[in-house]
Write a protein that holds these residues in place. Sequence first.
Motif, PDB file in Angstrom:
ATOM      1  N   MET A  52     -15.939  -9.812 -12.931  1.00 22.02           N
ATOM      2  CA  MET A  52     -15.484  -8.916 -13.961  1.00 22.02           C
ATOM      3  C   MET A  52     -13.996  -8.671 -13.747  1.00 22.02           C
ATOM      4  SD  MET A  52     -18.625  -6.257 -14.436  1.00 22.02           S
ATOM      5  CE  MET A  52     -18.044  -5.870 -16.066  1.00 22.02           C
ATOM      6  N   ARG A  53     -13.297  -8.463 -14.855  1.00 17.38           N
ATOM      7  CA  ARG A  53     -11.852  -8.295 -14.789  1.00 17.38           C
ATOM      8  C   ARG A  53     -11.480  -6.811 -14.655  1.00 17.38           C
ATOM      9  NH1 ARG A  53      -8.345 -11.788 -14.967  1.00 17.38           N
ATOM     10  NH2 ARG A  53      -9.694 -13.332 -15.915  1.00 17.38           N
ATOM     11  N   LEU A  54     -10.571  -6.538 -13.720  1.00 16.88           N
ATOM     12  CA  LEU A  54     -10.048  -5.192 -13.501  1.00 16.88           C
ATOM     13  C   LEU A  54      -9.130  -4.825 -14.659  1.00 16.88           C
ATOM     14  CD1 LEU A  54      -9.774  -2.806 -11.481  1.00 16.88           C
ATOM     15  CD2 LEU A  54      -7.857  -4.053 -10.459  1.00 16.88           C
ATOM     16  N   ARG A  55      -9.351  -3.679 -15.260  1.00 14.57           N
ATOM     17  CA  ARG A  55      -8.508  -3.249 -16.392  1.00 14.57           C
ATOM     18  C   ARG A  55      -7.055  -3.072 -15.958  1.00 14.57           C
ATOM     19  NH1 ARG A  55     -11.444  -1.310 -20.905  1.00 14.57           N
ATOM     20  NH2 ARG A  55     -13.652  -1.021 -20.426  1.00 14.57           N
ATOM     21  N   SER A  56      -6.850  -2.391 -14.819  1.00 21.88           N
ATOM     22  CA  SER A  56      -5.496  -2.117 -14.341  1.00 21.88           C
ATOM     23  C   SER A  56      -5.552  -1.763 -12.863  1.00 21.88           C
ATOM     24  CB  SER A  56      -4.902  -0.945 -15.130  1.00 21.88           C
ATOM     25  OG  SER A  56      -3.757  -0.433 -14.494  1.00 21.88           O
ATOM     26  N   ARG A  57      -4.767  -2.459 -12.069  1.00 22.86           N
ATOM     27  CA  ARG A  57      -4.736  -2.133 -10.641  1.00 22.86           C
ATOM     28  C   ARG A  57      -4.132  -0.751 -10.421  1.00 22.86           C
ATOM     29  NH1 ARG A  57      -0.757  -1.853  -7.462  1.00 22.86           N
ATOM     30  NH2 ARG A  57       1.313  -2.297  -8.198  1.00 22.86           N
ATOM     31  N   GLU A  58      -3.200  -0.357 -11.298  1.00 17.85           N
ATOM     32  CA  GLU A  58      -2.583   0.966 -11.185  1.00 17.85           C
ATOM     33  C   GLU A  58      -3.626   2.067 -11.352  1.00 17.85           C
ATOM     34  OE1 GLU A  58      -1.339  -1.467 -13.154  1.00 17.85           O
ATOM     35  OE2 GLU A  58       0.613  -1.908 -12.257  1.00 17.85           O
ATOM     36  N   ILE A  59      -4.556   1.876 -12.275  1.00 16.65           N
ATOM     37  CA  ILE A  59      -5.610   2.871 -12.483  1.00 16.65           C
ATOM     38  C   ILE A  59      -6.532   2.925 -11.272  1.00 16.65           C
ATOM     39  CG2 ILE A  59      -7.633   3.474 -13.876  1.00 16.65           C
ATOM     40  CD1 ILE A  59      -6.083   2.340 -16.305  1.00 16.65           C
ATOM     41  N   LEU A  60      -6.851   1.769 -10.704  1.00 19.91           N
ATOM     42  CA  LEU A  60      -7.678   1.743  -9.497  1.00 19.91           C
ATOM     43  C   LEU A  60      -6.999   2.514  -8.372  1.00 19.91           C
ATOM     44  CD1 LEU A  60     -10.026   0.847  -7.720  1.00 19.91           C
ATOM     45  CD2 LEU A  60      -8.845  -1.361  -7.423  1.00 19.91           C
ATOM     46  N   VAL A  61      -5.722   2.271  -8.158  1.00 18.41           N
ATOM     47  CA  VAL A  61      -4.975   2.958  -7.100  1.00 18.41           C
ATOM     48  C   VAL A  61      -4.927   4.458  -7.378  1.00 18.41           C
ATOM     49  CG1 VAL A  61      -2.694   3.202  -6.026  1.00 18.41           C
ATOM     50  CG2 VAL A  61      -3.631   0.923  -6.456  1.00 18.41           C
ATOM     51  N   GLU A  62      -4.729   4.835  -8.632  1.00 22.60           N
ATOM     52  CA  GLU A  62      -4.694   6.247  -8.999  1.00 22.60           C
ATOM     53  C   GLU A  62      -6.057   6.907  -8.748  1.00 22.60           C
ATOM     54  OE1 GLU A  62      -3.979   8.950 -12.953  1.00 22.60           O
ATOM     55  OE2 GLU A  62      -2.764   7.137 -12.712  1.00 22.60           O
ATOM     56  N   CYS A  63      -7.129   6.215  -9.075  1.00 23.07           N
ATOM     57  CA  CYS A  63      -8.477   6.744  -8.822  1.00 23.07           C
ATOM     58  C   CYS A  63      -8.701   6.956  -7.333  1.00 23.07           C
ATOM     59  CB  CYS A  63      -9.538   5.808  -9.392  1.00 23.07           C
ATOM     60  SG  CYS A  63      -9.666   5.844 -11.186  1.00 23.07           S
ATOM     61  N   LEU A  64      -8.215   6.030  -6.521  1.00 17.15           N
ATOM     62  CA  LEU A  64      -8.318   6.184  -5.065  1.00 17.15           C
ATOM     63  C   LEU A  64      -7.574   7.432  -4.601  1.00 17.15           C
ATOM     64  CD1 LEU A  64      -7.821   2.635  -3.508  1.00 17.15           C
ATOM     65  CD2 LEU A  64      -9.743   4.164  -3.162  1.00 17.15           C
ATOM     66  N   GLU A  65      -6.363   7.597  -5.106  1.00 16.53           N
ATOM     67  CA  GLU A  65      -5.555   8.750  -4.711  1.00 16.53           C
ATOM     68  C   GLU A  65      -6.219  10.052  -5.145  1.00 16.53           C
ATOM     69  OE1 GLU A  65      -1.686   8.008  -6.368  1.00 16.53           O
ATOM     70  OE2 GLU A  65      -1.265   6.395  -4.945  1.00 16.53           O
ATOM     71  N   LEU A  66      -6.718  10.097  -6.379  1.00 20.54           N
ATOM     72  CA  LEU A  66      -7.371  11.309  -6.887  1.00 20.54           C
ATOM     73  C   LEU A  66      -8.632  11.643  -6.089  1.00 20.54           C
ATOM     74  CD1 LEU A  66      -6.958  10.803 -10.729  1.00 20.54           C
ATOM     75  CD2 LEU A  66      -5.806  12.499  -9.296  1.00 20.54           C
ATOM     76  N   ALA A  67      -9.319  10.615  -5.610  1.00 23.75           N
ATOM     77  CA  ALA A  67     -10.526  10.824  -4.811  1.00 23.75           C
ATOM     78  C   ALA A  67     -10.192  11.141  -3.356  1.00 23.75           C
ATOM     79  CB  ALA A  67     -11.417   9.581  -4.880  1.00 23.75           C
ATOM     80  N   GLY A  68      -8.917  11.008  -2.987  1.00 22.24           N
ATOM     81  CA  GLY A  68      -8.508  11.246  -1.609  1.00 22.24           C
ATOM     82  C   GLY A  68      -9.096  10.214  -0.658  1.00 22.24           C
ATOM     83  N   MET A  69      -9.189   8.984  -1.156  1.00 24.23           N
ATOM     84  CA  MET A  69      -9.855   7.921  -0.420  1.00 24.23           C
ATOM     85  C   MET A  69      -8.865   6.799  -0.106  1.00 24.23           C
ATOM     86  SD  MET A  69     -13.427   6.195  -1.738  1.00 24.23           S
ATOM     87  CE  MET A  69     -13.949   7.646  -2.601  1.00 24.23           C
ATOM     88  N   THR A  70      -9.021   6.198   1.050  1.00 25.61           N
ATOM     89  CA  THR A  70      -8.227   5.026   1.395  1.00 25.61           C
ATOM     90  C   THR A  70      -8.953   3.772   0.913  1.00 25.61           C
ATOM     91  OG1 THR A  70      -9.310   4.702   3.532  1.00 25.61           O
ATOM     92  CG2 THR A  70      -7.380   6.170   3.494  1.00 25.61           C
ATOM     93  N   GLU A  71      -8.254   2.658   0.938  1.00 29.46           N
ATOM     94  CA  GLU A  71      -8.883   1.379   0.593  1.00 29.46           C
ATOM     95  C   GLU A  71     -10.055   1.106   1.528  1.00 29.46           C
ATOM     96  OE1 GLU A  71      -6.003  -1.747   0.740  1.00 29.46           O
ATOM     97  OE2 GLU A  71      -4.793  -0.897  -0.872  1.00 29.46           O
ATOM     98  N   ARG A  72      -9.865   1.378   2.799  1.00 27.21           N
ATOM     99  CA  ARG A  72     -10.926   1.120   3.777  1.00 27.21           C
ATOM    100  C   ARG A  72     -12.150   1.999   3.516  1.00 27.21           C
ATOM    101  NH1 ARG A  72      -9.606  -2.412   7.627  1.00 27.21           N
ATOM    102  NH2 ARG A  72      -7.406  -2.750   8.047  1.00 27.21           N
ATOM    103  N   GLU A  73     -11.916   3.250   3.154  1.00 32.50           N
ATOM    104  CA  GLU A  73     -13.024   4.148   2.858  1.00 32.50           C
ATOM    105  C   GLU A  73     -13.779   3.685   1.617  1.00 32.50           C
ATOM    106  OE1 GLU A  73     -15.616   7.462   3.146  1.00 32.50           O
ATOM    107  OE2 GLU A  73     -14.345   6.449   4.589  1.00 32.50           O
ATOM    108  N   LEU A  74     -13.052   3.277   0.595  1.00 37.93           N
ATOM    109  CA  LEU A  74     -13.695   2.761  -0.614  1.00 37.93           C
ATOM    110  C   LEU A  74     -14.523   1.522  -0.274  1.00 37.93           C
ATOM    111  CD1 LEU A  74     -14.266   2.608  -3.637  1.00 37.93           C
ATOM    112  CD2 LEU A  74     -12.067   1.419  -3.904  1.00 37.93           C
ATOM    113  N   ALA A  75     -13.957   0.624   0.496  1.00 41.17           N
ATOM    114  CA  ALA A  75     -14.675  -0.590   0.880  1.00 41.17           C
ATOM    115  C   ALA A  75     -15.961  -0.237   1.626  1.00 41.17           C
ATOM    116  CB  ALA A  75     -13.787  -1.478   1.741  1.00 41.17           C
ATOM    117  N   ARG A  76     -15.880   0.709   2.544  1.00 42.48           N
ATOM    118  CA  ARG A  76     -17.057   1.116   3.324  1.00 42.48           C
ATOM    119  C   ARG A  76     -18.125   1.713   2.406  1.00 42.48           C
ATOM    120  NH1 ARG A  76     -19.479   5.251   5.146  1.00 42.48           N
ATOM    121  NH2 ARG A  76     -17.942   6.785   4.495  1.00 42.48           N
TER     122      ARG A  76
END
Length: 66
Positions: free
Chosen positions: A1-25
Motif C-alpha cells: 500500500m502506498r503511504l499518503r505522505s511521509r510528513e503526515i506519518l512523522v507528524e503522527c509519530l510526534e503527536l503520539a509521543g512515539m519514536t520510530e523504534r516504539e512504533l515498530a515494536r
Amino acid sequence: MRLRSREILVECLELAGMTERELARRAGLSHSTVNHLCTGRRDSCSRHSAHAIEEALNLDDGRLFV
C-alpha cells in the motif's frame, strides 16, 4: 500500500509521543521498515504493515495509506 505522505506519518509519530523504534515494536515490524517510510526511502509497504502501523497509532484504516 502506498503511504499518503511521509510528513503526515512523522507528524503522527510526534503527536503520539512515539519514536520510530516504539512504533515498530508496537506494530510488530522491523525498525528499518518504519524508518524507510519516515525518511522517504520507501513510499509503500504491504497491506499487513500498513494496517499494523495505523493500528499502533490508533488511526482508522486508510488514514495514512491508500
